[in-house]
Write an enzyme that holds these catalytic residues in place. Structure first.
Site, PDB file in Angstrom:
ATOM      1  N   THR A  10       0.835  -1.218   0.000  1.00 46.76           N
ATOM      2  CA  THR A  10       0.000   0.000   0.000  1.00 46.76           C
ATOM      3  C   THR A  10       0.865   1.261   0.000  1.00 46.76           C
ATOM      4  OG1 THR A  10      -1.701  -1.193   1.222  1.00 46.76           O
ATOM      5  CG2 THR A  10      -1.811   1.196   1.294  1.00 46.76           C
ATOM      6  N   ARG A  42       8.620  -8.398  -3.624  1.00 50.08           N
ATOM      7  CA  ARG A  42       8.399  -9.821  -3.904  1.00 50.08           C
ATOM      8  C   ARG A  42       7.533 -10.008  -5.149  1.00 50.08           C
ATOM      9  NH1 ARG A  42       6.487 -11.857   1.512  1.00 50.08           N
ATOM     10  NH2 ARG A  42       7.665 -10.101   2.281  1.00 50.08           N
ATOM     11  N   LYS A 100       6.457   2.012  12.379  1.00 51.93           N
ATOM     12  CA  LYS A 100       6.422   2.477  13.781  1.00 51.93           C
ATOM     13  C   LYS A 100       6.928   1.428  14.747  1.00 51.93           C
ATOM     14  CE  LYS A 100       2.480   1.330  11.929  1.00 51.93           C
ATOM     15  NZ  LYS A 100       1.751   1.753  10.740  1.00 51.93           N
ATOM     16  N   GLU A 124       8.503  10.165   9.560  1.00 55.72           N
ATOM     17  CA  GLU A 124       7.236  10.914   9.634  1.00 55.72           C
ATOM     18  C   GLU A 124       6.033  10.015   9.325  1.00 55.72           C
ATOM     19  OE1 GLU A 124       6.604  14.633  10.166  1.00 55.72           O
ATOM     20  OE2 GLU A 124       4.891  13.361  10.644  1.00 55.72           O
ATOM     21  N   GLY A 129      -0.211   8.825   9.460  1.00 60.47           N
ATOM     22  CA  GLY A 129      -0.299   8.922   7.996  1.00 60.47           C
ATOM     23  C   GLY A 129       0.072  10.280   7.437  1.00 60.47           C
ATOM     24  N   ILE A 131      -0.620  13.287   8.332  1.00 62.31           N
ATOM     25  CA  ILE A 131      -0.446  14.455   9.220  1.00 62.31           C
ATOM     26  C   ILE A 131       1.041  14.624   9.543  1.00 62.31           C
ATOM     27  CG2 ILE A 131      -1.067  15.522  11.419  1.00 62.31           C
ATOM     28  CD1 ILE A 131      -3.423  13.576  11.613  1.00 62.31           C
ATOM     29  N   LYS A 202       3.026   4.049  18.046  1.00 60.17           N
ATOM     30  CA  LYS A 202       3.031   5.460  17.641  1.00 60.17           C
ATOM     31  C   LYS A 202       3.147   6.380  18.855  1.00 60.17           C
ATOM     32  CE  LYS A 202       0.206   4.451  13.573  1.00 60.17           C
ATOM     33  NZ  LYS A 202      -1.178   4.292  13.109  1.00 60.17           N
ATOM     34  N   GLY A 299      -3.571   4.721   4.748  1.00 63.08           N
ATOM     35  CA  GLY A 299      -3.897   4.677   3.325  1.00 63.08           C
ATOM     36  C   GLY A 299      -2.698   5.056   2.482  1.00 63.08           C
TER      37      GLY A 299
HETATM   38  N1  HSE Z   1      -2.874   0.377  10.482  1.00 64.39           N
HETATM   39  C1  HSE Z   1      -2.572   1.741  10.682  1.00 64.39           C
HETATM   40  C2  HSE Z   1      -3.846   2.467  11.051  1.00 64.39           C
HETATM   41  C3  HSE Z   1      -1.976   2.309   9.431  1.00 64.39           C
HETATM   42  O1  HSE Z   1      -4.924   1.918  10.877  1.00 64.39           O
HETATM   43  O2  HSE Z   1      -3.769   3.581  11.549  1.00 64.39           O
HETATM   44  C4  HSE Z   1      -1.278   3.600   9.623  1.00 64.39           C
HETATM   45  O3  HSE Z   1      -0.242   3.522  10.523  1.00 64.39           O
END
Ligand code: HSE
Length: 428
Positions: A10, A42, A100, A124, A129, A131, A202, A299
Site C-alpha cells: 500500500t 516480492r 512504527k 514521519e 499517515g 499528518i 506510535k 492509506g
Molecule cells: N494500520 C494503521 C492504522 C496504518 O490503521 O492507523 C497507519 O499507521
C-alpha cells in the site's frame, strides 16, 4: 540523490506513483528531480507501471546498490526490516521508514548506528499517515516545553468505531475490519490495530519526541477496541459521549503517563468529531498552548505523502543531519518512570449485567461507596432474559480503587459475566 524502494504494498506503491505523479511539483520545490534507482519487491503491484524501473525480487539488493542514496523501508514487520535498515545504514545510505514498530522497539539501536555513519533516519510516515505530526512537534513546537499529547492515532480502530456507531446498521465487527483491510488501512496483522499495539508504537514515539524521554514501548499501557460492543456505544451516546480509541501521554514531575485505550469523549469535544480513518493529535505546550492536527491517518496516498516529505528533507539538507532523531540531543534524553495504570486517576464508565431483583442497585452503590466512589450518572435498562444492564459514570477515582470495587461487584451473586470499564477522557 537516488531512491531505492523496498516493499511495494500500500505505502510503497503510493510512494512510487507519487514520485511520478508529482515529480515536477517536487522539482519546483527542491530544484532537483527525484529518481528511483531500484525497487525491491516480492511481486509487482497492479497500480505501478514498472516497465522502465530496475526491479529486484531481493530487497537486500537495494541496500547494496551503489546508485541508491536513500532507502525507503516500506516492508513492515521488525525482523527483516531491522536487518535491512541496519545494512542500509552501514552502507552509508539514508533511511526513510513508515515502520512504527521498528522505531518504537529498535529506535535506539538504529539512531545510534545512523549517527556513527553520519546518515539520516526519518519516520514521519510512522505516525498518523498524512499528518506531519513529527515535524510539528520536533520542529514547529521546538521552542516549547510540551506538557501532553492526546490523539486518535489508529485509523483502523477509528474506522471500526465510527461504522459501529451508525445507528440502526448493527454492523458486525469482523465485516467492518474486513472493509478496513480492503481499503489498505489495517496492518498486515490486524490484531495490531484492534488490540491497540499499533497505537502503542506510535504513542511511544510521540512521547519521546514531545518530552525528550527514551523510547519506552516496554512500559506502555495498551488496550484495544475488541471488547467494545454496540450496546456500549449506544449507552455512551445516551450519556452524551462518543467512544474513541485514544493515545495519551503526559509529562509529569517525576514520571510519564503513557497509555492507549478506548475512551468516552464528550460529544462537544473536537476529538469526538473525528470519524472514519481520520486521525487527530492534540498537543499541549507551554508557549503555543493547545494545538490540534487532523488528517487521514492511513492509506496509500496520505502515508506516501509523509514518506516523500522526508525524502525531500534529506535532499534539501544534502543529507547533512539537521534535527536530532527524537528532537532532543541524545545525551539529554531524560529517563523517567512510566506511571503504572493503577496510579492513574479519572472517571470511568461501567456496565454491569445483573439479574433484575430488588435491592441489587443498593448493593452496587454500597460497594462503590465503600471505595469512596460516587455515581455521576446512571442508567438502567432491561436486558434479555430478566437481566438488567446498569451503566454508571463514576467520579474521578484512583484506578486501583476502581479495580478493587469492580472485583467486589463481580463477586455479587446477581452479577452476570464481566463488567465493562471504559475510561472517560479528561482534557482539563
Ligand atoms: N494500520 C494503521 C492504522 C496504518 O490503521 O492507523 C497507519 O499507521
Amino acid at each position: 540523490m537516488q531512491i531505492g524502494i523496498c516493499g511495494l504494498g500500500t505505502v510503497g506503491s503510493g510512494a512510487f506513483n507519487l514520485i511520478s505523479g508529482n515529480g515536477q511539483e517536487m522539482k519546483r520545490r527542491i530544484g532537483r528531480e527525484l529518481t528511483i534507482a531500484q525497487v525491491g519487491c516480492r511481486r509487482d503491484h497492479p497500480d505501478c507501471d514498472l516497465s522502465s524501473t530496475n526491479v529486484t525480487r531481493d530487497i537486500f539488493d537495494v541496500v547494496k546498490n551503489p546508485e541508491v542514496d536513500i532507502v525507503l523501508e516500506l516492508i513492515g514487520g521488525t525482523d527483516d526490516a531491522l536487518k535491512l535498515v541496519m545494512e542500509a545504514i552501514s552502507n552509508k545510505k539514508h533511511v526513510v521508514t513508515a515502520n512504527k514498530a521498528l522505531i518504537a522497539e529498535h529506535g535506539d539501536e538504529i539512531f545510534g548506528a545512523a549517527s556513527k555513519r553520519g546518515v539520516q533516519v526519518r519516520f514521519e510516515a510512522a505516525i498518523a499517515g498524512g499528518i506531519p505530526i513529527v515535524k510539528a512537534i520536533r520542529e514547529g513546537l521546538a521552542a516549547n516545553r510540551v506538557e501532553w499529547v492526546a490523539g486518535i492515532i489508529n485509523g483502523t480502530s477509528n474506522y471500526i468505531l465510527t461504522e459501529m456507531s451508525e445507528p440502526g446498521r448493527n454492523l458486525a465487527f469482523a465485516d467492518v475490519l474486513k472493509d478496513a483491510q480492503d481499503l489498505g488501512y489495517a496492518e498486515a496483522d490486524p490484531t495490531f490495530d484492534v488490540e491497540g499495539i499499533d497505537a502503542a508504537h506510535k504513542l511511544t514515539i510521540l512521547s519521546s519526541i514531545a518530552f525528550g524521554v527514551p523510547l519506552r514501548f516496554d512500559a506502555i499501557y495498551t488496550e484495544g477496541i475488541s471488547g467494545i460492543t454496540s450496546e456500549d456505544i449506544g449507552y455512551a451516546r445516551e450519556l452524551g459521549y462518543t467512544i474513541r480509541h485514544l493515545g495519551v501521554t503526559r509529562n509529569l514531575e517525576d514520571s510519564v503517563e503513557l497509555r492507549v485505550h478506548p475512551c468516552l469523549v464528550a460529544n462537544s469535544h473536537m476529538l469526538a468529531q473525528v470519524n472514519g480513518v481520520m486521525n487527530a493529535v492534540m498537543v499541549g505546550s507551554d508557549a503555543a498552548g493547545a494545538t490540534m492536527y487532523y488528517g487521514a491517518g492511513a492509506g496509500s496516498g496520505p502515508t506516501a505523502s509523509a514518506v516523500l516529505g522526508d525524502v525531500i528533507d534529506i535532499v534539501r539538507t544534502d543529507g547533512v543531519h539537521s534535527v536530532a532523531n527524537l528532537g532532543f540531543m541524545p545525551e539529554t534524553l531524560e529517563p523517567k518512570r512510566v506511571m503504572e495504570i493503577q496510579e492513574f486517576e479519572g472517571s470511568a464508565y461501567l456496565r454491569l449485567v445483573v439479574s433484575d431483583e430488588p435491592g441489587v442497585m443498593a448493593r452496587i452503590s454500597t460497594i462503590l461507596g465503600q471505595y469512596k466512589i460516587s455515581i455521576e450518572a446512571l442508567i438502567q435498562k432491561d436486558a434479555r432474559g430478566g437481566d438488567a444492564h446498569v451503566v454508571i459514570i463514576t467520579n474521578s477515582v484512583l484506578e486501583k480503587s476502581l479495580n478493587d470495587a469492580m472485583q467486589e461487584l463481580a463477586g455479587l451473586d446477581e452479577t452476570k459475566g464481566d463488567i465493562a470499564r471504559i475510561r472517560v477522557a479528561d482534557f482539563s
